[in-house]
Scaffold this active site. Structure first.
Site, PDB file in Angstrom:
ATOM      1  CB  THR A 132      -0.831  -0.058   1.042  1.00  0.00           C
ATOM      2  OG1 THR A 132      -0.114  -0.185   2.389  1.00  0.00           O
ATOM      3  CG2 THR A 132      -2.010  -0.923   1.014  1.00  0.00           C
ATOM      4  CD  GLU A 133       4.941  -0.462   0.934  1.00  0.00           C
ATOM      5  OE1 GLU A 133       5.516  -1.292   1.671  1.00  0.00           O
ATOM      6  OE2 GLU A 133       3.851  -0.901  -0.057  1.00  0.00           O
TER       7      GLU A 133
END
Length: 263
Positions: A132-133
């Site tokens: 999800t960065e």
């Protein structure tokens, strides 16, 4: 208050992440305590297998963003275990002891690195995974070192760039983890893996881990030469002699351990 709990029983050290308030995010305290638990387990001759698991709804929610957004969270310099990723993500492949991930909760961002770095990881199907960065303006940089070798290029591109969440079943299909099972079967599946590891020779397991780490890095001719030397050496060890004798005598080798039996 401690955020990592460690318990050793019947040759198995279970390290539990229990910082539910921060969803077991990788902050200074959690990483430091986790490394300390791992080092103690690796130094303990009675420990044959190390299991990493969690309390709460999250296995690991990635980096502790409250610490990152405000600097280190302390005026004190970060311990080596925190400042160097190799002390955490790189240690599992180097250890002669097998690490098993019991993923009983959501696993995103840096948590994906922990799951992928384990020798064997099993999750329950209700756990959500995701790189999800990109959705907070960064990228899965450090964990790419342990995640990319397990992923097809197509899966790596899609998951790294989309930042979407996906199921434990999909994570297993991609090869990031070994299996995803219904929550009620998680303990049984992990126990089956641990029992297999306890039945194995410690020296054999250490050698197998060394093969997994080194052979892919060697040219073919060097790999054959090095593994031939290893094989010849292993066949002369006491554990190998005991294992072969036990096989021929149709008995359990003396190095094999069974939980709850005292042996």
């Amino acid at each position: 208050m401690a955020v990592v709990r460690s318990e050793t029983r019947d040759g198995v050290c279970t390290v539990t992440l229990c910082d539910e308030q921060h969803r077991n995010a990788l902050g200074r305290q959690l990483i430091t305590e986790m490394i300390q638990a791992f080092e103690a387990a690796e130094a303990d001759d009675d420990v044959r297998v190390i299991v990493l698991t969690n309390e709460g709804s999250a296995f690991c929610a990635g980096a502790n963003l409250s610490e990152r957004s405000s600097g280190s969270g302390s005026d004190e310099p970060a311990p080596a275990a925190v400042s160097s990723p190799t002390h955490l993500f790189g240690r599992f492949a180097r250890s002669p002891k097998p690490y098993v991930g019991r993923i009983a909760g959501h696993c995103v961002a840096g948590g994906m690195g922990l799951a992928a770095a384990m020798d064997i990881s099993i999750a329950h199907e209700e756990a959500k995974f995701g790189f999800t960065e990109v959705r907070i303006g960064v990228a899965p940089a450090v964990i790419s070192v342990v995640c990319l070798p397990k992923l097809r290029t197509a899966d790596a591109r899609a998951t790294f760039l989309r930042g979407n969440r996906f199921s434990g079943k999909e994570a297993a299909e991609m090869g990031l983890i070994n299996a995803a099972v219904p929550p009620e079967r998680l303990d049984a599946e992990v126990d089956a893996v641990v029992d297999d590891l306890l039945a194995a020779s410690p020296a054999g397991l250490a050698a197998a881990k060394e093969l997994l780490a080194r052979v892919p890095q060697l040219p073919t001719d060097e790999a054959f030469a090095w593994t031939s030397e290893m094989s010849a050496r292993l066949f002369t060890t006491d554990e190998a002699r005991e294992g072969m004798t036990a096989f021929l005598e149709k008995r359990t080798p003396s190095f094999s351990r069974r939980r709850g039996s005292g042996s």
